[in-house]
Design a protein around this motif. Structure first.
Motif, short mmCIF file in Angstrom:
data_model
loop_
_atom_site.label_atom_id
_atom_site.label_comp_id
_atom_site.label_asym_id
_atom_site.label_seq_id
_atom_site.Cartn_x
_atom_site.Cartn_y
_atom_site.Cartn_z
N ILE A 21 7.01 127.16 -27.46
CA ILE A 21 8.13 126.20 -27.36
C ILE A 21 9.70 127.00 -27.66
O ILE A 21 10.63 126.46 -27.23
N ARG A 22 9.49 128.07 -28.45
CA ARG A 22 10.63 128.91 -28.60
C ARG A 22 10.14 130.31 -29.43
O ARG A 22 9.16 130.16 -29.76
N SER A 23 11.06 131.38 -29.27
CA SER A 23 10.45 132.75 -29.64
C SER A 23 11.70 133.43 -30.31
O SER A 23 12.93 132.89 -29.81
N VAL A 24 11.51 134.14 -31.41
CA VAL A 24 12.69 134.65 -32.00
C VAL A 24 12.43 136.24 -32.33
O VAL A 24 11.14 136.57 -32.82
N ARG A 25 13.44 137.19 -31.85
CA ARG A 25 13.13 138.47 -32.11
C ARG A 25 13.45 138.71 -33.68
O ARG A 25 14.40 138.37 -34.36
N ILE A 26 12.62 139.53 -34.33
CA ILE A 26 12.59 139.78 -35.71
C ILE A 26 12.44 141.26 -35.91
O ILE A 26 11.65 142.06 -35.45
N ARG A 27 13.34 141.99 -36.74
CA ARG A 27 13.48 143.19 -37.44
C ARG A 27 13.28 143.05 -38.70
O ARG A 27 14.28 142.23 -39.51
N ASP A 28 12.35 143.61 -39.41
CA ASP A 28 12.11 143.53 -40.95
C ASP A 28 11.69 144.82 -41.36
O ASP A 28 10.90 145.51 -40.72
N ALA A 39 10.19 143.04 -51.77
CA ALA A 39 11.46 142.74 -51.49
C ALA A 39 11.68 143.02 -49.90
O ALA A 39 11.42 144.22 -49.83
N ARG A 40 12.07 142.10 -49.26
CA ARG A 40 12.17 142.31 -47.88
C ARG A 40 13.50 141.99 -47.26
O ARG A 40 13.91 140.97 -47.49
N VAL A 41 14.05 142.87 -46.20
CA VAL A 41 15.10 142.35 -45.62
C VAL A 41 14.66 142.27 -44.10
O VAL A 41 13.77 142.84 -43.53
N ARG A 42 15.43 141.28 -43.53
CA ARG A 42 15.14 140.88 -42.15
C ARG A 42 16.23 140.31 -41.34
O ARG A 42 17.12 139.75 -41.95
N ILE A 43 16.10 140.49 -40.07
CA ILE A 43 17.27 140.21 -38.94
C ILE A 43 16.25 139.54 -38.02
O ILE A 43 15.49 139.99 -37.39
N ALA A 44 16.60 137.91 -37.93
CA ALA A 44 15.91 137.03 -37.15
C ALA A 44 17.15 136.57 -36.11
O ALA A 44 17.71 135.89 -36.33
N VAL A 85 10.59 150.02 -40.01
CA VAL A 85 11.12 148.75 -39.70
C VAL A 85 10.16 148.10 -38.58
O VAL A 85 10.06 148.86 -37.70
N LEU A 86 9.79 147.00 -38.59
CA LEU A 86 9.00 146.22 -37.84
C LEU A 86 9.96 145.73 -36.52
O LEU A 86 10.97 145.26 -37.12
N ASP A 87 9.60 145.60 -35.63
CA ASP A 87 10.36 145.03 -34.39
C ASP A 87 9.35 144.25 -33.70
O ASP A 87 8.45 144.50 -33.31
N LYS A 88 9.52 142.82 -33.96
CA LYS A 88 8.53 141.87 -33.47
C LYS A 88 8.99 140.75 -32.84
O LYS A 88 10.24 140.42 -33.02
N VAL A 89 8.37 139.66 -32.05
CA VAL A 89 8.82 138.54 -31.65
C VAL A 89 7.67 137.34 -32.29
O VAL A 89 6.70 137.71 -32.22
N ARG A 90 8.43 136.58 -32.81
CA ARG A 90 7.78 135.24 -33.42
C ARG A 90 7.77 134.33 -32.32
O ARG A 90 8.70 133.75 -31.83
N HIS A 91 6.89 133.73 -32.08
CA HIS A 91 6.60 132.61 -31.04
C HIS A 91 6.05 131.33 -31.72
O HIS A 91 4.98 131.53 -32.43
N PHE A 92 6.94 130.22 -31.57
CA PHE A 92 6.47 129.13 -31.93
C PHE A 92 5.79 128.18 -31.04
O PHE A 92 6.11 128.08 -30.12
N VAL A 93 4.48 127.72 -31.64
CA VAL A 93 3.52 127.31 -30.77
C VAL A 93 3.21 125.74 -31.09
O VAL A 93 3.11 125.55 -32.22
N SER A 104 3.89 138.76 -32.33
CA SER A 104 3.40 139.91 -31.21
C SER A 104 4.36 140.79 -31.79
O SER A 104 5.73 141.05 -31.70
N THR A 105 3.65 142.23 -31.96
CA THR A 105 4.40 143.40 -32.22
C THR A 105 3.96 144.44 -31.27
O THR A 105 2.91 144.82 -31.23
N LYS A 106 4.95 144.46 -30.33
CA LYS A 106 4.75 145.27 -28.98
C LYS A 106 3.73 144.90 -28.48
O LYS A 106 2.71 145.77 -27.65
N ASP A 107 3.48 143.84 -28.12
CA ASP A 107 2.25 143.23 -27.44
C ASP A 107 0.83 143.64 -27.59
O ASP A 107 0.07 143.92 -26.65
N PHE A 108 0.93 144.14 -28.59
CA PHE A 108 -0.43 144.75 -28.94
C PHE A 108 -1.65 143.91 -30.06
O PHE A 108 -2.51 143.80 -29.66
N TRP A 109 -0.81 143.52 -30.94
CA TRP A 109 -1.62 142.75 -31.98
C TRP A 109 -1.07 141.38 -32.20
O TRP A 109 -0.17 141.11 -32.16
#
Length: 118
Positions: A21-28, A39-44, A85-93, A104-109
């Protein structure tokens, strides 16, 4: 403070993609890890946060998360995360009246994450 309850499941195929229903790019990135406390820093998308998390007690941990200036988060990711730094996409389902998220991290896992919303 909130409680985070996280469950992870491997996804058998890509059929879930039709329910996004929506997706968010995340770097953390992880700034610190001390005996399971993190302690984690994130940009969503355009929102930057810093989170302090307790060690897990089973699937549960306490989490304190705060908005921070975007430029501060960029600098922390650049200078405090040792290049990890992880660069991933969170998909809301949407599934059976519950909203879960798939990462999804680089469409692998792919994994399924459920969070209890308080």
């Amino acid at each position: 403070m909130s409680l985070e309850i996280e469950r992870k499941f491997l996804v058998a195929n890509e059929g879930w993609k039709t329910a996004v229903i929506r997706s968010v790019r995340i770097r953390d990135g992880l700034i610190a890890n001390n005996k399971g406390h993190k302690a984690r820093v994130r940009i969503a998308n355009d929102v930057a946060t810093i989170a302090l998390k307790s060690r897990r007690r089973g699937p549960v941990r306490t989490e304190f998360e705060y908005d921070i200036p975007y430029s501060d988060a960029e600098e922390m990711l650049r200078t405090m995360c040792d290049g990890n730094v992880l660069d991933k996409v969170r998909h809301f389902v949407s599934h059976e009246a519950t909203i879960g998220t798939s990462m999804s991290t680089k469409d692998f896992w792919m994994a399924w994450y459920w969070r209890r919303l308080n």
